[in-house]
Scaffold this active site. Structure first.
Site, PDB file in Angstrom:
ATOM      1  N   ASP A 185     -51.527  81.577 -59.200  1.00  0.00           N
ATOM      2  CA  ASP A 185     -52.535  82.122 -60.116  1.00  0.00           C
ATOM      3  C   ASP A 185     -52.006  82.251 -61.536  1.00  0.00           C
ATOM      4  OD1 ASP A 185     -54.468  82.265 -58.181  1.00  0.00           O
ATOM      5  OD2 ASP A 185     -54.193  84.392 -57.764  1.00  0.00           O
ATOM      6  N   GLU A 208     -61.277  78.197 -57.632  1.00  0.00           N
ATOM      7  CA  GLU A 208     -62.624  78.290 -58.188  1.00  0.00           C
ATOM      8  C   GLU A 208     -63.008  77.032 -58.953  1.00  0.00           C
ATOM      9  OE1 GLU A 208     -61.422  82.497 -57.393  1.00  0.00           O
ATOM     10  OE2 GLU A 208     -60.455  80.641 -57.988  1.00  0.00           O
TER      11      GLU A 208
END
Length: 427
Positions: free
Chosen positions: A311, A339
């Protein structure tokens, strides 16, 4: 903590909201416990709302009282549902993956689905692993992606294996539900296990709720049946991933920013190791019991394996634009299933700004200190891309970030906090 505990000469201080990853896991553990648990200082964001809503559909009463979340755990036992329930989880991959195994503990038929992007994200390895544990479950389109239909009759238990190279959440999902299987569960990992700190986080939350996981080695996890989560009061610490954008702001502006509600010496969040990377690039780091201060200096590029903290890749990619030399990020091919396809999204938007970014099969190569130009950019409905573009915007005026509200997925008031901090740190 009082502000006098912090170092002097700060340009900004920001309190970081609670960890999204820990909030998900704590809500699930509390829902599987017997009796009422109270979660304090939890994170309420788009993703955690999906988890709360889905557990409500499964029969878990959850209510918010100020900064307390009251969870009436069902002890791993759910009432029978006689007709199919459709559970929509948006684009929350964490919710979808962790809750798929929880749904298997129920009695009823469920269809788990989500957004168009969610229906492109892999879930096949978890589906196959659940089949080996006696669950009737299948991807409705037979493509290894959602929607997933599950005819839940409980978890039989036994031995299963799962690929670890796409998401550590597959393993975390199995671990969370396995204490309520009919027999012991043994999960073997095939291939490389990515994002291992998130598995450690799962095991820690399970332990804090009274469930034990044993490891024969780093690739074999055993969960004895007959265990049960114990209801408790549980506090949730700040999110190191969210803090990274403010650390990055300090790094590229030469200012000093302190983040509070971060516990650098005690946390199990893997993203705290991002501070080591910043230090290698030239930043000065100070750590207190519940705060971190970062001072920016002249930055140098580096080559780094980011498989343990994926991340942080967009955050590092933002910093790398202003570091002397070349930064190479490797071992994060699984970022293509987030995403957005984060490797493509970073390369596309950074190059739109005039940067020199090469998209690698498993990472990125970024040339630092190349002239940039103001323009409009796209977040690709990805919260981490949007917040990393905000970092870039401290050094180059970005005309507009399309989809900027997608930060609500993990950090609902990011822009208000960012505006306040920006006033003190913009060069």
């Amino acid at each position: 903590m009082t502000l006098t505990d912090l170092p002097s000469g700060l340009d900004a201080v920001v309190r970081i909201p609670e960890s999204k990853s820990i909030t998900h896991r704590a809500i699930i553990a509390a829902s599987l416990a017997k009796g009422r648990s109270v979660l304090t200082d939890f994170l309420m964001c788009e993703d955690t709302r999906y988890t709360i809503s889905a557990l409500g559909q499964l029969g878990v009463p959850i209510a918010r009282e100020g900064n307390r979340l009251m969870v009436e755990g069902q002890g791993g036992s759910f009432g029978r549902l006689y007709r199919e329930q459709t559970i929509c989880l948006g684009n929350s991959g964490t919710s979808f993956r962790l809750l798929l195994s929880v749904a298997a503990l129920c009695r009823g038929d469920f269809l788990l689905t989500g957004t168009d992007r969610m229906q492109q994200r892999p879930i096949g390895p978890l589906v196959e692993a659940l089949k080996h544990l006696g669950v009737e479950v299948a991807c409705t389109r037979q493509n290894g992606c959602p929607p997933v239909r599950i005819q839940a009759r409980g978890l039989r238990g036994g031995r299963t294996s799962i690929s670890g190279d796409q998401s550590s959440q597959f393993l975390s999902s199995l671990l969370l539900s396995s204490p309520y299987a009919n027999t012991d569960v043994v999960v073997e990992i095939s291939g490389e296990l990515v994002s291992t700190p998130y598995v450690e986080m799962t095991i820690q939350v399970m332990d804090q709720f009274g469930v034990r996981v044993t490891r024969d080695n780093e690739r074999c996890f055993s969960i004895p049946s007959g265990q049960g989560y114990q209801a408790r009061e549980f506090g949730i610490e700040g999110d190191a991933s969210s803090a990274s954008y403010f650390w990055a702001a300090a790094a590229i502006t030469g200012k000093t920013i302190a983040t509070t509600n971060i516990y650098p010496h005690a946390t199990r969040q893997g993203d705290i190791r991002f501070l080591d990377i910043l230090e290698r690039m030239g930043c000065v780091i100070e750590k207190g019991p519940d705060w971190v201060a970062v001072q920016g200096r002249d930055l140098s590029g580096l080559e780094v394996d980011m498989s343990g903290l994926p991340d942080m890749v967009p955050t590092l990619a933002a910093i790398a634009l202003f570091a002397d030399g070349r930064t190479v990020i490797r071992n994060v091919a699984h970022l293509r299933y987030k995403e957005s396809d984060r490797l493509w999204a970073v390369a596309s938007e950074w190059n739109r700004l005039g940067a020199r970014v090469e998209e690698l099969p498993d990472g990125l190569a970024i040339e630092g200190c190349h002239p940039l130009r103001p323009t409009k950019v796209h977040a690709h409905a990805d919260h981490r891309i949007a917040m990393s573009l905000a970092v870039v915007g401290l050094r180059i005026p970005i005309q507009q970030i399309h989809d900027s509200n997608c930060v609500g997925k993990s950090f609902p008031d990011f822009w208000s906090r960012w505006t306040m901090v920006q006033r003190g740190v913009s060069p």
